[in-house]
Design an enzyme around this catalytic site. Sequence first.
Site, PDB file in Angstrom:
ATOM      1  N   ARG A   1     -10.800 -11.026   0.903  1.00  0.00           N
ATOM      2  CA  ARG A   1     -11.648 -12.044   0.267  1.00  0.00           C
ATOM      3  C   ARG A   1     -10.966 -13.415   0.264  1.00  0.00           C
ATOM      4  NH1 ARG A   1     -12.011  -8.557  -5.024  1.00  0.00           N
ATOM      5  NH2 ARG A   1     -11.855  -7.023  -3.333  1.00  0.00           N
TER       6      ARG A   1
ATOM      7  N   LYS B   1       0.830  -1.194   0.000  1.00  0.00           N
ATOM      8  CA  LYS B   1       0.000   0.000   0.000  1.00  0.00           C
ATOM      9  C   LYS B   1       0.869   1.251   0.000  1.00  0.00           C
ATOM     10  CE  LYS B   1      -3.840  -1.977   2.672  1.00  0.00           C
ATOM     11  NZ  LYS B   1      -4.936  -1.746   1.707  1.00  0.00           N
TER      12      LYS B   1
END
Length: 505
Positions: A354, A280
Amino acid sequence: MRIDWGIAPVSEWAVDVLVFFGIEGSFALLPGFRRWLDGQGQWITRSAALKDFQGKFQQTAVIYGPADSKVPRVLVAGLGSEEKFDVEKLQGATSAALRKCRDLGLNRVGISLQGLQGLPVPIDSALKEALVGGLLGLHRFDELKTREIQSSEVPESLVILDEGEPEQSIRAVPRAAEAIASGICLARDLVSSPANRVTPGFMVETARGLAQRYGFRLEVIDAERAAEFGMGSFTAVAQGSREPAYMIVLERFSSIPEKTAPLVLVGKGITFDTGGISLKNKDRMDVMKQDMAGAAAVLGVFETLGRMNAGGHVVGIMPCTENMPDGKAYKPGDVVKSLSGLTVEVISTDAEGRMVLCDALTYALDFQPAAIVDIATLTAACIVAFGNEVAAVMGNREALTKSILDIGSRVGEKYWPLPLWDFYFDHLKSDIADFKNVADRSAGAILGGIFLKQFVPASIPWAHIDIAGTAWTEKELGTAPRGATGFGVRTMVELACTLPVLGIE
């Protein structure tokens, strides 16, 4: 803060301050406030402070009376306009009132039950929302501070005042409100704590404490056992971290003698998310400790259900790990095999939520659930779509998603539905695996739901809640300081208590 009942004639009420509420505009006094003014508080009507009060949301006015009065001061809190009233306004107004009492060092605060009459909600609901809002508004996470700590002991007590013995349903409200606030505050504290404190192991110990206090069944699956089970997706994310990873399973059995299918709650528990190899941006990396807010919310639900001793058969599954860029970390381009047997091509290691949730969803099927609800800080796309005060909800049963929307509107948690049409799956098609974990930037929140949908049979009612925006606030809200919000706890508690009568199939 302790909540007490004060049952006595109005003339004998004795508190440091009595809290009432006012409406913006014409300053229409609520019926209970007007009756008290006519009978006991004529001195208030002569006060300039009351005349200056406009009733704007969270505006407060303190009106001082005779020094020898049993009620030496009244605090009026604004609810905003009548047309825009909702339970969040009542929660926020009570929060503002009690924070003002704390600032003034007032220990014994009274709220008149009759003072809540005239609001467009039943009196028991009004009392519950006022109490929940007040308790949440006073809460701060200050365990790690050593100075400039706000006292948590002021006010000492909140007294619900009434002239006669209330009905049993109303008598039970304070206990329920305390349980709800306790669950939300637990979730907030877990999310607000730094990641070097709240590790996956810390989450296990929190769950263990809940199990011991309330008699829940606890199962802890470590990474080695997870790999033996075939949880290749969960373990792929975990392999980059030196912190041991755990799949936590809590189970609360129903008080109904006959066996019932459970509601399974699945919460994403990434205790720190660097993005892995798909690192990130360094800006705001510090708040990535909040990526376990879904798991924290599930633990908050179990705290509330345990304290209330309410709700049916409920299972909570929380896949907890860090997502780190270690030399052993999973990589873009890898293909992993999930517990379901489906293979996933990893395009971004920053779509780790996920990846851990899909194995948890598959494991949930072993419980033959009546319904599954997963909650996760899943996609930045959800923030782009809805901002920071609305969560996305999607699922395979309109009745279940509608129930979540309706419950949210009742308890002050905002949701909006997104579609899961089959054609969206085309974006996730892979040349070398069953599908990819991400596509391009379009429809990002929906594609997160589409990915998870692959792991839930159509025969099982399922909903996905994306709280990427609502789990954390950068500004002070009506009942929450800057930081973790505990969003989702109340909705899931209500769902756990009402699922058997919702008729979802």
